[in-house]
Scaffold this motif. Structure first.
Motif, PDB file in Angstrom:
ATOM      1  N   ASP A  92      44.679  45.437-102.186  1.00  0.00           N
ATOM      2  CA  ASP A  92      44.722  45.910-100.788  1.00  0.00           C
ATOM      3  C   ASP A  92      43.893  47.175-100.590  1.00  0.00           C
ATOM      4  OD1 ASP A  92      46.393  43.848 -99.891  1.00  0.00           O
ATOM      5  OD2 ASP A  92      48.188  44.919-100.536  1.00  0.00           O
TER       6      ASP A  92
ATOM      7  N   ARG B 209      43.528  55.341-105.357  1.00  0.00           N
ATOM      8  CA  ARG B 209      43.001  53.970-105.377  1.00  0.00           C
ATOM      9  C   ARG B 209      41.512  54.060-105.665  1.00  0.00           C
ATOM     10  NH1 ARG B 209      46.648  50.278-103.546  1.00  0.00           N
ATOM     11  NH2 ARG B 209      48.344  50.962-102.192  1.00  0.00           N
TER      12      ARG B 209
ATOM     13  N   LYS C  21      43.521  57.638 -97.174  1.00  0.00           N
ATOM     14  CA  LYS C  21      43.590  56.182 -97.311  1.00  0.00           C
ATOM     15  C   LYS C  21      43.654  55.773 -98.775  1.00  0.00           C
ATOM     16  CE  LYS C  21      41.084  54.824 -93.096  1.00  0.00           C
ATOM     17  NZ  LYS C  21      39.895  54.076 -92.593  1.00  0.00           N
TER      18      LYS C  21
ATOM     19  N   LEU D 209      47.122  59.033-102.400  1.00  0.00           N
ATOM     20  CA  LEU D 209      48.491  58.932-101.917  1.00  0.00           C
ATOM     21  C   LEU D 209      49.432  59.738-102.807  1.00  0.00           C
ATOM     22  CD1 LEU D 209      48.611  55.038-101.484  1.00  0.00           C
ATOM     23  CD2 LEU D 209      47.953  56.710 -99.757  1.00  0.00           C
TER      24      LEU D 209
ATOM     25  N   ASP E 297      54.548  57.683-101.356  1.00  0.00           N
ATOM     26  CA  ASP E 297      53.871  56.787-100.406  1.00  0.00           C
ATOM     27  C   ASP E 297      53.354  55.538-101.119  1.00  0.00           C
ATOM     28  OD1 ASP E 297      54.379  58.447 -98.297  1.00  0.00           O
ATOM     29  OD2 ASP E 297      52.384  59.366 -98.273  1.00  0.00           O
ATOM     30  N   TYR E 298      52.812  55.728-102.292  1.00  0.00           N
ATOM     31  CA  TYR E 298      52.292  54.599-103.058  1.00  0.00           C
ATOM     32  C   TYR E 298      53.400  53.596-103.382  1.00  0.00           C
ATOM     33  CZ  TYR E 298      50.269  52.105-107.074  1.00  0.00           C
ATOM     34  OH  TYR E 298      49.835  51.139-107.942  1.00  0.00           O
TER      35      TYR E 298
ATOM     36  N   ASP F 154      56.263  53.300-101.830  1.00  0.00           N
ATOM     37  CA  ASP F 154      56.770  52.723-100.584  1.00  0.00           C
ATOM     38  C   ASP F 154      55.911  51.559-100.108  1.00  0.00           C
ATOM     39  OD1 ASP F 154      58.893  54.442-100.485  1.00  0.00           O
ATOM     40  OD2 ASP F 154      57.987  55.815 -99.032  1.00  0.00           O
ATOM     41  N   LYS F 155      54.602  51.632-100.423  1.00  0.00           N
ATOM     42  CA  LYS F 155      53.684  50.558-100.027  1.00  0.00           C
ATOM     43  C   LYS F 155      53.714  49.379-100.992  1.00  0.00           C
ATOM     44  CE  LYS F 155      50.463  53.774 -97.769  1.00  0.00           C
ATOM     45  NZ  LYS F 155      50.608  53.272 -96.391  1.00  0.00           N
TER      46      LYS F 155
ATOM     47  N   GLU G 245      50.937  48.378-106.901  1.00  0.00           N
ATOM     48  CA  GLU G 245      49.725  47.576-107.108  1.00  0.00           C
ATOM     49  C   GLU G 245      50.103  46.296-107.833  1.00  0.00           C
ATOM     50  OE1 GLU G 245      46.033  48.005-105.838  1.00  0.00           O
ATOM     51  OE2 GLU G 245      46.624  49.896-106.727  1.00  0.00           O
TER      52      GLU G 245
END
Length: 309
Positions: free
Chosen positions: A52, A259, A294, A297, A301-302, A304-305, A308
């Motif tokens: 992503d 990222r 973007k 992070l 936050d990483y 929570d998303k 990977e």
């Protein structure tokens, strides 16, 4: 198969097995064969956007060069300030195989005096070191007054490769995850500034980079037998890294997740993060620019998303 190495240096079978891929980018699962002259087109097409990744196109080299030079000038100011004030700075680089840790460190140190900016990349522990306190050999590498130390991998080996490959027991990994924040708290209380960066890339991007290393005689030295396990164990590494980030990100030593599918963007973001975090004299805020949130992070936050996968 192409004869690209002596028999004893050929990649193990794991490097040739079919690699399961994210259904978001690749409905099928093309075989990843590191010895193949060309990767399946599906892997190549999916690599940049894997995991992503938020950008549609790579950063242009001209723009990168234009932004890098003022940042490296700021790094000179930072090192001068460190030398004059006797500050001690530790920057830890962790991440997936092929994520670009070495190249990013290289852009930090490219124009810095190596007497004050030192890179530490320890090999596996000796018999004596294996009998010592786990953190002992890392503690011995901490900076003296007026020095910056860059760790190209660190004590977090036990939370990543050692845990995934079975080189340590689950109890040893649990102890590392419990004790690392305490160890880092000792460093912080003693006045060391500690910055921790975790570089991550998508599955197909990792395939692409490891394949490129294998076929480049100038870069093949970067590959070890363990690296060949990165692809078939991608999900296991994801779980290990997510546990590491969740349990060892603290107020005094938080993790910053980068990222890194685009190497150029990643290098600039890493330098900006470090320069932003340290109150050195003569800082030029205009030269620093903005940290790219973007791709840079917080650990929270990483996670929570969804990390990977």
């Amino acid at each position: 198969m192409i004869d690209v190495a002596p028999k004893e240096k050929r990649p193990p079978p794991a490097a040739k097995r079919a690699a399961k891929s994210s259904t978001k980018t690749m409905p099928a699962a093309p075989v990843f064969d590191i010895e193949a002259e060309v990767l399946p087109q599906a892997i190549v097409d999916a690599s940049y956007h894997s995991g992503d990744y938020p950008y549609g196109k790579r950063m242009k080299r001209k723009r990168y060069d234009r932004e890098l030079e003022p940042l490296q000038i700021e790094l000179q100011k930072l090192l001068s300030w460190v030398r004059e004030t006797g500050e001690r700075i530790v920057i830890v680089f962790e991440g997936r195989d092929g994520a670009g840790k070495g190249g990013t460190i290289g852009r930090f140190t490219q124009h810095l005096n190596p007497r004050q900016a030192r890179v530490v990349a320890l090999s596996k522990p000796s018999d004596i070191e294996q009998g010592q306190w786990y953190f002992q050999r890392y503690a011995a590498q901490m900076p003296t007054a007026g020095e910056i130390v860059f760790f190209d991998r660190s004590w977090y080996n036990r939370a990543g490769v050692e845990a995934v490959m079975g080189f340590c027991t689950p109890q040893q990994t649990d102890a590392l995850l419990r004790e690392a924040p305490a160890f880092e708290g000792m460093l912080a209380r003693d006045g060391i500034r500690l910055i921790k960066l975790f570089l991550t890339i998508g599955r197909e991007m990792q395939m692409t980079r490891l394949h490129a290393r294998w076929h480049d005689p100038l870069k093949r030295w970067k590959l070890s037998p363990i690296d060949f396990e990165a692809i078939p164990r991608y999900d296991a590494y994801s779980q290990a890294f997510e546990q590491m980030l969740a349990k060892t990100s603290s107020d005094w030593a938080p993790w910053h997740v980068l990222r890194a599918n685009d190497k150029l963007r990643a290098r600039l973001s890493a330098i900006r993060l470090v320069l932003d975090a340290i109150p050195y004299a003569g800082k030029d805020e205009a030269a620093l620019g903005e940290i790219d949130r973007k791709i840079m992070l917080s650990a929270e936050d990483y996670l929570d998303k969804g990390g990977e996968r």
